[in-house]
Design a protein around this motif. Structure first.
Motif, mmCIF file in Angstrom:
data_model
loop_
_atom_site.group_PDB
_atom_site.id
_atom_site.type_symbol
_atom_site.label_atom_id
_atom_site.label_comp_id
_atom_site.label_asym_id
_atom_site.label_seq_id
_atom_site.Cartn_x
_atom_site.Cartn_y
_atom_site.Cartn_z
ATOM 1 N N SER A 22 0.672 -1.285 0.021
ATOM 2 C CA SER A 22 -0.041 -0.118 -0.216
ATOM 3 C C SER A 22 0.735 1.238 0.082
ATOM 4 C CB SER A 22 -0.695 0.018 1.567
ATOM 5 O OG SER A 22 -0.289 -0.386 2.272
ATOM 6 N N ARG A 23 2.114 1.737 -1.047
ATOM 7 C CA ARG A 23 3.204 2.702 -0.282
ATOM 8 C C ARG A 23 2.166 3.396 -1.428
ATOM 9 N NH1 ARG A 23 8.207 -0.720 -1.939
ATOM 10 N NH2 ARG A 23 7.001 -2.033 -3.016
ATOM 11 N N LEU A 24 1.805 3.144 -2.927
ATOM 12 C CA LEU A 24 1.725 4.286 -3.213
ATOM 13 C C LEU A 24 0.897 5.700 -3.164
ATOM 14 C CD1 LEU A 24 1.591 5.804 -6.314
ATOM 15 C CD2 LEU A 24 -0.079 5.241 -7.036
ATOM 16 N N ARG A 25 1.386 7.017 -2.749
ATOM 17 C CA ARG A 25 0.565 7.923 -2.303
ATOM 18 C C ARG A 25 0.369 8.938 -3.083
ATOM 19 N NH1 ARG A 25 -3.126 10.670 -1.272
ATOM 20 N NH2 ARG A 25 -3.006 11.991 1.154
ATOM 21 N N PHE A 26 1.208 9.481 -4.247
ATOM 22 C CA PHE A 26 0.728 10.231 -5.311
ATOM 23 C C PHE A 26 1.644 9.473 -6.668
ATOM 24 C CE2 PHE A 26 0.120 13.626 -1.615
ATOM 25 C CZ PHE A 26 -1.106 13.714 -2.093
ATOM 26 N N ALA A 27 1.224 9.830 -7.724
ATOM 27 C CA ALA A 27 1.601 9.856 -8.881
ATOM 28 C C ALA A 27 0.504 11.146 -10.011
ATOM 29 C CB ALA A 27 1.202 8.553 -9.597
ATOM 30 N N ALA A 28 1.580 12.222 -10.398
ATOM 31 C CA ALA A 28 0.647 13.428 -11.271
ATOM 32 C C ALA A 28 1.899 13.643 -12.395
ATOM 33 C CB ALA A 28 1.109 14.308 -10.359
ATOM 34 N N LYS A 44 4.937 9.326 -5.545
ATOM 35 C CA LYS A 44 5.146 9.666 -4.483
ATOM 36 C C LYS A 44 4.830 8.467 -3.475
ATOM 37 C CE LYS A 44 6.660 11.366 -0.211
ATOM 38 N NZ LYS A 44 6.278 9.713 0.564
ATOM 39 N N TYR A 45 5.955 7.484 -2.675
ATOM 40 C CA TYR A 45 5.613 6.497 -2.016
ATOM 41 C C TYR A 45 5.593 6.556 -0.427
ATOM 42 C CZ TYR A 45 5.632 4.081 -6.662
ATOM 43 O OH TYR A 45 5.720 3.551 -8.065
ATOM 44 N N GLY A 46 4.919 6.024 0.971
ATOM 45 C CA GLY A 46 4.287 6.724 1.770
ATOM 46 C C GLY A 46 3.927 8.181 1.746
ATOM 47 N N LEU A 47 3.380 7.268 3.440
ATOM 48 C CA LEU A 47 2.551 8.308 4.122
ATOM 49 C C LEU A 47 3.402 9.220 4.805
ATOM 50 C CD1 LEU A 47 -0.345 6.613 5.171
ATOM 51 C CD2 LEU A 47 -0.985 8.066 3.387
ATOM 52 N N ASP A 48 2.328 10.756 4.654
ATOM 53 C CA ASP A 48 3.371 11.388 6.298
ATOM 54 C C ASP A 48 2.728 11.070 6.772
ATOM 55 O OD1 ASP A 48 3.516 14.743 6.219
ATOM 56 O OD2 ASP A 48 1.864 13.692 8.232
ATOM 57 N N HIS A 49 4.119 11.312 8.179
ATOM 58 C CA HIS A 49 4.391 10.212 8.839
ATOM 59 C C HIS A 49 3.888 11.131 10.709
ATOM 60 C CE1 HIS A 49 8.332 8.035 7.948
ATOM 61 N NE2 HIS A 49 7.011 7.761 6.757
ATOM 62 N N GLN A 50 3.315 11.840 10.354
ATOM 63 C CA GLN A 50 2.396 12.659 12.038
ATOM 64 C C GLN A 50 1.909 12.097 12.243
ATOM 65 O OE1 GLN A 50 1.656 17.615 11.000
ATOM 66 N NE2 GLN A 50 2.563 16.757 8.976
ATOM 67 N N PRO A 92 10.932 11.188 5.040
ATOM 68 C CA PRO A 92 12.413 10.753 5.350
ATOM 69 C C PRO A 92 12.364 10.257 3.807
ATOM 70 C CG PRO A 92 11.621 9.214 5.889
ATOM 71 C CD PRO A 92 10.427 10.285 6.245
ATOM 72 N N SER A 93 10.935 9.763 3.190
ATOM 73 C CA SER A 93 11.207 9.304 1.833
ATOM 74 C C SER A 93 10.767 10.523 0.809
ATOM 75 C CB SER A 93 9.789 8.338 1.794
ATOM 76 O OG SER A 93 10.162 7.119 3.110
ATOM 77 N N PRO A 94 12.173 10.704 0.286
ATOM 78 C CA PRO A 94 11.691 11.158 -0.974
ATOM 79 C C PRO A 94 11.257 10.747 -2.254
ATOM 80 C CG PRO A 94 13.890 10.575 -1.557
ATOM 81 C CD PRO A 94 13.358 9.749 -0.012
ATOM 82 N N ALA A 95 10.398 12.092 -3.327
ATOM 83 C CA ALA A 95 9.145 12.012 -4.143
ATOM 84 C C ALA A 95 10.828 11.679 -5.358
ATOM 85 C CB ALA A 95 8.624 12.345 -4.449
ATOM 86 N N ARG A 96 10.112 11.064 -6.616
ATOM 87 C CA ARG A 96 10.716 10.759 -7.451
ATOM 88 C C ARG A 96 10.461 12.351 -8.777
ATOM 89 N NH1 ARG A 96 14.539 8.074 -10.386
ATOM 90 N NH2 ARG A 96 15.167 7.982 -8.496
ATOM 91 N N LEU A 97 11.089 12.873 -8.760
ATOM 92 C CA LEU A 97 10.863 13.766 -10.240
ATOM 93 C C LEU A 97 11.058 13.338 -11.157
ATOM 94 C CD1 LEU A 97 9.034 16.919 -10.842
ATOM 95 C CD2 LEU A 97 11.277 18.042 -9.712
ATOM 96 N N THR A 98 10.276 13.472 -12.042
ATOM 97 C CA THR A 98 11.197 13.412 -13.918
ATOM 98 C C THR A 98 10.919 14.505 -14.456
ATOM 99 O OG1 THR A 98 11.050 11.273 -13.315
ATOM 100 C CG2 THR A 98 11.198 11.995 -15.719
ATOM 101 N N ARG A 99 11.186 14.930 -15.043
ATOM 102 C CA ARG A 99 10.716 15.692 -16.194
ATOM 103 C C ARG A 99 12.032 16.261 -17.443
ATOM 104 N NH1 ARG A 99 13.088 21.202 -12.247
ATOM 105 N NH2 ARG A 99 14.300 19.928 -11.871
ATOM 106 N N VAL A 109 13.305 14.676 -4.641
ATOM 107 C CA VAL A 109 12.930 15.695 -4.182
ATOM 108 C C VAL A 109 12.245 15.291 -2.572
ATOM 109 C CG1 VAL A 109 11.171 17.585 -4.483
ATOM 110 C CG2 VAL A 109 12.576 16.197 -6.251
ATOM 111 N N MET A 110 12.735 16.272 -1.620
ATOM 112 C CA MET A 110 12.465 15.794 -0.759
ATOM 113 C C MET A 110 11.092 16.785 0.140
ATOM 114 S SD MET A 110 14.459 13.225 0.854
ATOM 115 C CE MET A 110 14.027 13.544 2.581
ATOM 116 N N ALA A 111 10.312 15.629 0.888
ATOM 117 C CA ALA A 111 9.057 16.542 1.047
ATOM 118 C C ALA A 111 9.749 18.106 1.574
ATOM 119 C CB ALA A 111 8.154 15.502 1.590
ATOM 120 N N LEU A 112 8.335 18.814 1.869
ATOM 121 C CA LEU A 112 8.506 20.539 2.928
ATOM 122 C C LEU A 112 8.143 20.217 4.029
ATOM 123 C CD1 LEU A 112 6.795 22.626 0.489
ATOM 124 C CD2 LEU A 112 9.422 22.511 1.029
ATOM 125 N N THR A 113 8.004 20.459 5.283
ATOM 126 C CA THR A 113 8.350 19.996 6.204
ATOM 127 C C THR A 113 6.231 20.118 7.132
ATOM 128 O OG1 THR A 113 10.175 20.495 6.879
ATOM 129 C CG2 THR A 113 8.012 20.300 9.114
#
Length: 346
Positions: free
Chosen positions: A235-241, A250-256, A275-282, A293-297
Motif C-alpha cells: 500500500s505504498r503508492l501515495r501520489f502520482a501526477a 511519491k510512496y509512503g504516507l506522511d509520518h505525523q 524521510p522518503s523522497p519523491a521521484r521527480l521526472t522532468r 525531491v524531499m518533502a517540505l515540513t
C-alpha cells in the motif's frame, strides 16, 4: 493575545490521537475540557484536564470559547448546530457532515451566529502534499493530464467499530478517507466537471464500504483518480501526477499520524519530516531528467494556528464551511455515481 479556551467533544481515535495533542501543543489554544463518557480513559492521558460528561455543560460555560467536535460522523451536524447556537466557535473533524443538506444548513447558521466555523482537513499540511502543491503551482509538471491519490491499507479483517458498520450513517471508507483525498484534489485543481465512482465492500461480512475508486473529470482533460482500499498488502503508492512537462511519484504516507500514535509531542525533533523522497521526472531540452525531491515540513498544528488567528485577528479561516461543502458535494455525487453506475455531471 487571549487564549482560546477549548473543549474537545469526543475522545475516540480522532480526539485522542489528533485533536487533544494538537490543541495542547498550539500556542494560543488551551485544552480546557474534554467531553467524554469514559473519564477514566481521558484521565489516563490528560490527568489535569477536566472531564465533562456531556456537551451541554461545555456549551453553558462562558469560560469556554471553542468547541472541537471529534465524535462519530452522523453526530457532527447536530453537535455543531448546538455549539453555534450557543455562540461558540466550532471546529468539526472531517467529514464536515454526512449529508449535503446538513452542511449547507450549518453554513447558513454560521452566517447568523457569533462563532466561526471550520472543518479539520488536516492533510492540507501533509509534508508530501505541500511539496506536490508547490510543484503544481510553479507549473513544473506542465499541463497536468493524469493524477492519482491513494490511501490504501491492509486490514483484511473488519474491526468492531462504528466506522466499519453498514448500519451507521456516514460509516465506510468513502466518508472516512475520501474527504482527505477530495479536499486535497480540490485544493490542487478546483471543482471537477464530472465524477465516476465505484464504492463497494470487499471484505467478508456485512460491513460498510471498504473500497472506493473515483475518477474526477476536468474540462482541461485532466483525470484525477482517488483510490482507497482496506485490502492492499503493498500500500505504498501515495501520489502520482503526470503532465506534458514531467511526473511526480511519491510512496509512503506522511509520518505525523504515526508520530501522534506513538505519543510524540507535536513540534518535537523531526516533527513533520518525511524521510522518503519523491521521484521527480522532468523533460528538459528534450531530455529526461530524474531527481529525488524531499518533502517540505508538514505540521497539522498549522490548522489550529490559522484558526486561532482567524478568531483573534480576523485572518482567513483555514478551512471555510463553503470549502467543506464542496467536499460533501463530491461525497454525495460519488455515492450517486456508484449506485447508478454512471458518470455524474456536477
Amino acid at each position: 493575545m487571549a487564549t482560546l479556551r477549548t473543549a474537545l467533544v469526543g475522545f475516540g481515535y480522532a480526539g485522542q490521537t489528533f485533536h487533544a495533542p494538537l490543541i495542547a501543543a498550539t500556542p494560543g489554544l488551551a485544552l480546557s475540557a474534554i467531553v467524554s463518557g469514559n473519564a477514566e480513559k481521558v484521565r489516563s492521558y490528560w490527568p489535569a484536564v477536566p472531564v465533562l460528561s456531556n456537551i451541554d455543560t461545555a456549551l453553558a460555560d462562558p469560560a469556554l470559547d471553542l468547541i472541537v467536535i471529534a465524535t462519530p460522523n452522523h453526530t457532527h451536524a447536530d453537535l455543531a448546530r448546538r455549539a453555534l447556537n450557543a455562540g461558540k466557535h466550532v471546529v468539526v473533524d472531517k467529514p464536515f457532515t454526512v449529508t449535503l443538506d446538513e452542511a449547507r444548513d450549518l453554513a447558513a447558521l454560521e452566517a447568523q451566529s457569533a462563532g466561526l466555523l471550520s472543518v479539520f482537513h488536516n492533510r492540507r499540511w501533509d509534508a508530501d502534499f505541500l511539496v506536490l502543491a508547490d510543484l503544481v503551482r510553479q507549473g513544473v509538471l506542465g499541463r497536468l493530464t493524469h493524477f492519482e491519490s491513494h490511501f490504501d491499507r491492509f486490514r483484511p479483517v473488519m474491526r468492531d467499530r462504528w466506522r466499519e458498520q453498514a448500519s451507521v450513517p456516514g460509516a465506510g471508507l468513502w466518508h472516512d478517507l475520501g474527504p482527505h483525498l477530495i479536499d486535497q484534489v480540490l485544493c490542487l485543481f478546483g471543482r471537477p466537471a464530472t465524477i465516476f465512482a465505484d464504492i463497494i465492500t470487499q471484505r467478508r461480512g456485512n460491513g460498510a464500504p471498504d473500497y472506493f475508486h473515483a475518477i474526477l473529470g476536468y474540462e482541461t482533460g485532466l483525470r484525477a483518480v482517488l483510490h482507497g482500499s482496506m485490502v492492499t498488502p503493498d500500500s505504498r503508492l501515495r501520489f502520482a501526477a503526470h503532465g506534458d512537462g514531467g511526473s511526480f511519484v511519491k510512496y509512503g504516507l506522511d509520518h505525523q499520524e504515526e508520530m501522534l500514535k506513538a505519543g510524540r509531542i507535536p513540534g518535537c525533533a523531526g516533527w513533520g519530516n518525511d524521510p522518503s523522497p519523491a521521484r521527480l521526472t522532468r523533460i528538459m531540452d528534450g531530455a529526461v531528467v530524474q531527481e529525488d525531491v524531499m518533502a517540505l515540513t508538514g505540521d497539522y498544528r498549522c490548522f489550529y494556528t490559522a484558526f486561532q488567528a482567524a478568531v483573534r485577528q480576523g485572518a482567513r479561516n483555514p478551512v471555510t464551511a463553503q470549502e467543506a461543502i464542496a467536499v460533501i458535494e463530491l461525497i454525495e455525487a460519488g455515492y450517486d455515481s456508484a449506485r447508478q453506475q454512471r458518470v455524474i455531471k456536477l
